[in-house]
Design an enzyme around this catalytic site. Structure first.
Site, PDB file in Angstrom:
ATOM      1  N   CYS A 173       1.764   1.556  11.910  1.00  0.00           N
ATOM      2  CA  CYS A 173       2.971   2.219  11.389  1.00  0.00           C
ATOM      3  C   CYS A 173       3.520   3.268  12.351  1.00  0.00           C
ATOM      4  O   CYS A 173       4.621   3.770  12.157  1.00  0.00           O
ATOM      5  CB  CYS A 173       2.667   2.866  10.046  1.00  0.00           C
ATOM      6  SG  CYS A 173       2.123   1.674   8.800  1.00  0.00           S
ATOM      7  N   THR A 196      11.755  -8.143 -11.837  1.00  0.00           N
ATOM      8  CA  THR A 196      11.131  -9.466 -11.923  1.00  0.00           C
ATOM      9  C   THR A 196       9.915  -9.561 -11.008  1.00  0.00           C
ATOM     10  O   THR A 196       9.976  -9.187  -9.836  1.00  0.00           O
ATOM     11  CB  THR A 196      12.148 -10.557 -11.544  1.00  0.00           C
ATOM     12  OG1 THR A 196      13.277 -10.456 -12.417  1.00  0.00           O
ATOM     13  CG2 THR A 196      11.537 -11.942 -11.660  1.00  0.00           C
ATOM     14  N   GLY A 253       0.786  -1.223   0.000  1.00  0.00           N
ATOM     15  CA  GLY A 253       0.000   0.000   0.000  1.00  0.00           C
ATOM     16  C   GLY A 253       0.821   1.276   0.000  1.00  0.00           C
ATOM     17  O   GLY A 253       0.498   2.237  -0.696  1.00  0.00           O
ATOM     18  N   SER A 254       1.893   1.296   0.785  1.00  0.00           N
ATOM     19  CA  SER A 254       2.713   2.514   0.861  1.00  0.00           C
ATOM     20  C   SER A 254       3.367   2.827  -0.481  1.00  0.00           C
ATOM     21  O   SER A 254       3.415   3.987  -0.905  1.00  0.00           O
ATOM     22  CB  SER A 254       3.779   2.369   1.953  1.00  0.00           C
ATOM     23  OG  SER A 254       3.186   2.340   3.232  1.00  0.00           O
ATOM     24  N   SER A 311      -3.350  -3.410  -0.418  1.00  0.00           N
ATOM     25  CA  SER A 311      -2.241  -4.213   0.098  1.00  0.00           C
ATOM     26  C   SER A 311      -2.743  -5.591   0.506  1.00  0.00           C
ATOM     27  O   SER A 311      -3.740  -5.708   1.224  1.00  0.00           O
ATOM     28  CB  SER A 311      -1.609  -3.505   1.303  1.00  0.00           C
ATOM     29  OG  SER A 311      -0.468  -4.199   1.752  1.00  0.00           O
ATOM     30  N   HIS A 314      -1.812  -8.025   2.559  1.00  0.00           N
ATOM     31  CA  HIS A 314      -1.857  -8.567   3.915  1.00  0.00           C
ATOM     32  C   HIS A 314      -2.998  -8.013   4.756  1.00  0.00           C
ATOM     33  O   HIS A 314      -3.209  -8.462   5.883  1.00  0.00           O
ATOM     34  CB  HIS A 314      -0.517  -8.344   4.629  1.00  0.00           C
ATOM     35  CG  HIS A 314      -0.272  -6.948   5.080  1.00  0.00           C
ATOM     36  ND1 HIS A 314      -0.356  -6.576   6.403  1.00  0.00           N
ATOM     37  CD2 HIS A 314       0.080  -5.834   4.396  1.00  0.00           C
ATOM     38  CE1 HIS A 314      -0.063  -5.288   6.513  1.00  0.00           C
ATOM     39  NE2 HIS A 314       0.201  -4.810   5.314  1.00  0.00           N
ATOM     40  N   GLN A 372      -7.488  -0.162   3.734  1.00  0.00           N
ATOM     41  CA  GLN A 372      -8.366  -0.737   4.752  1.00  0.00           C
ATOM     42  C   GLN A 372      -9.713  -1.176   4.187  1.00  0.00           C
ATOM     43  O   GLN A 372     -10.391  -2.011   4.787  1.00  0.00           O
ATOM     44  CB  GLN A 372      -8.603   0.264   5.886  1.00  0.00           C
ATOM     45  CG  GLN A 372      -7.387   0.539   6.737  1.00  0.00           C
ATOM     46  CD  GLN A 372      -6.912  -0.680   7.521  1.00  0.00           C
ATOM     47  OE1 GLN A 372      -7.674  -1.575   7.843  1.00  0.00           O
ATOM     48  NE2 GLN A 372      -5.622  -0.714   7.806  1.00  0.00           N
ATOM     49  N   ASN A 394      -7.946   4.084   8.676  1.00  0.00           N
ATOM     50  CA  ASN A 394      -7.328   2.910   9.290  1.00  0.00           C
ATOM     51  C   ASN A 394      -7.419   2.908  10.803  1.00  0.00           C
ATOM     52  O   ASN A 394      -7.302   1.854  11.424  1.00  0.00           O
ATOM     53  CB  ASN A 394      -5.857   2.804   8.865  1.00  0.00           C
ATOM     54  CG  ASN A 394      -5.085   4.089   9.128  1.00  0.00           C
ATOM     55  OD1 ASN A 394      -5.466   5.146   8.649  1.00  0.00           O
ATOM     56  ND2 ASN A 394      -4.001   3.999   9.878  1.00  0.00           N
TER      57      ASN A 394
END
Length: 392
Positions: free
Chosen positions: A326, A238, A72-73, A200, A202, A180, A152
């Site tokens: 974070c 890659t 996400g970042s 993102s 995860h 989120q 978030n």
């Protein structure tokens, strides 16, 4: 209760068994580089394309508009920095909000040092922008609006469709950090007039280290990484085939079970919120009561420190958070809670609990019972609370 009660799904989630099973062959048996021409490797090119199509379908868009990233970042940075640079000849003004994730705020602060102008919109006491403020902030120099889909920390959902309509009316690009929200809420990028969207893996039971950026076809967005032709030349390097397979499977599972999860998690969330507000005095819910993520509950408890609360919850086997993962090492109060008008002393006593589909109603009751005990214990140690009770 012996088991761990994990209530920090906004920080990260466990990869589902189906996701892990889908990924495993690409660590060992199917390790080919998708850019190679022989059949063994070119099969991996197909699985990357398949994951791209799965994600595109969840957003009602085309596969060629999905670009895989490291998370996400990175997606936020790419969308904001390279849009600003690509449209510099049109203007140098960006609009965002005071409650964005730091991946957006720090990127905007960086661009300010390069001469860009940034407007940080205020939010109301529920953490939602006023559309009139947004429209009033747009100038002839405005090139980008970047407003998160859902916060978030406090879970409040922004009026994304209306924001997109305003951006479109004024010919301004619209990016949303949906880290989120993606996998939690239905999203249609065409219906909502979204030009760019970050997500993102995860956060919705996929692997860490992989995400994506949706970029509407025709946008003049500069390349993020120069080198090879991966991601149609826009992000060289890659491909993380294993991670891409994982995020594709996670997106497929999240989309298929979304409404069922929304209904279940909302039921748990509302039970948790109702019990806390009704049974613990001097506490407030942060964020909108109903326009919030189905799994998010954020409270501020007066007369206590959030860090002490987290430590004592941990001793009971409960994992929670005081805000964004974070910034968990920071002693400063949450910028989100300050933006919705909380004084420092109340913002310091915050607790974020974010649920998952594996949580149960029994766990919610256990958590509330523990909270009642811990909050009272901490308040009994507080001279501020003692003074307050004496005066009242």
């Amino acid at each position: 209760m012996d088991k761990l009660i994990y209530l920090d799904h906004a920080a990260t989630t466990a990869a589902k068994p189906e996701v892990v099973s889908a990924m495993l062959p690409y660590f060992t048996e199917k390790f080919g580089n998708p850019s190679s021409v022989y059949g063994f490797a070119s099969e991996n090119k197909e699985v990357v394309s398949n994951a791209r199509k799965i994600i595109a379908d969840t957003l009602n868009t085309n596969p060629q508009d999905i670009y895989f990233t490291a998370g996400g970042s990175e997606s936020d940075n790419w969308a904001i920095k390279e849009t600003a640079r690509a449209y510099r000849d049109k203007g140098n003004h960006i609009i965002t909000t005071k409650i964005e994730h730091h991946a957006v705020l720090h990127t905007c602060e960086y661009l300010e040092k390069e001469g860009y102008k940034v407007t940080y919109l205020p939010v109301d006491e529920d953490g939602i922008i006023r559309l009139s403020d947004l429209e009033a902030a747009i100038t002839d120099e405005t090139i980008l609006i970047s407003i998160m889909f859902a916060n978030n920390e406090i879970g409040s959902i922004q009026p994304i469709r209306e924001i997109g309509a305003i951006a479109k009316k004024h010919g301004v690009l619209f990016h949303t950090d949906a880290v989120q929200a993606y996998g939690q809420l239905p999203i249609d990028v065409d219906d909502m007039n979204i030009d760019m969207l970050s997500a993102s893996g995860h956060k919705f039971n996929g692997p860490k280290g992989v995400g994506f950026l949706y970029i509407r076809k025709g946008l003049k967005l500069r390349n993020l990484i120069h080198g090879g032709q991966q991601e149609r030349g826009r992000r060289a390097g890659t491909e993380n085939v294993t991670g891409i397979v994982g995020i594709g499977k996670a997106a497929e599972l999240a989309d298929a079970s979304m409404q069922e999860r929304i209904d279940y998690e909302t039921k748990l969330r509302d039970h948790l919120i109702d019990r806390v507000l009704n049974e613990i005095p001097y506490v407030r819910l942060n964020g909108h009561r109903t326009k919030r993520l189905p799994n998010n509950a954020n409270f501020s408890f007066q007369f206590i420190e959030g860090e002490s609360l987290l430590i004592m919850l941990d001793m009971k086997g409960i994992c929670g958070s005081s805000g964004s993962a974070c910034t968990s090492g920071s002693l400063d109060p949450s910028h989100v809670l300050l933006a919705i008008g909380l004084p420092h002393e109340i913002a310091h006593g915050s607790l974020r609990l974010t649920l998952g589909e594996e949580n149960t109603m029994e766990e919610m009751d256990y958590v509330v019972d523990c909270l009642k005990e811990i909050v009272q214990k901490l308040r009994n140690m507080s001279p501020l609370y003692e003074d307050f009770i004496r005066k009242n």
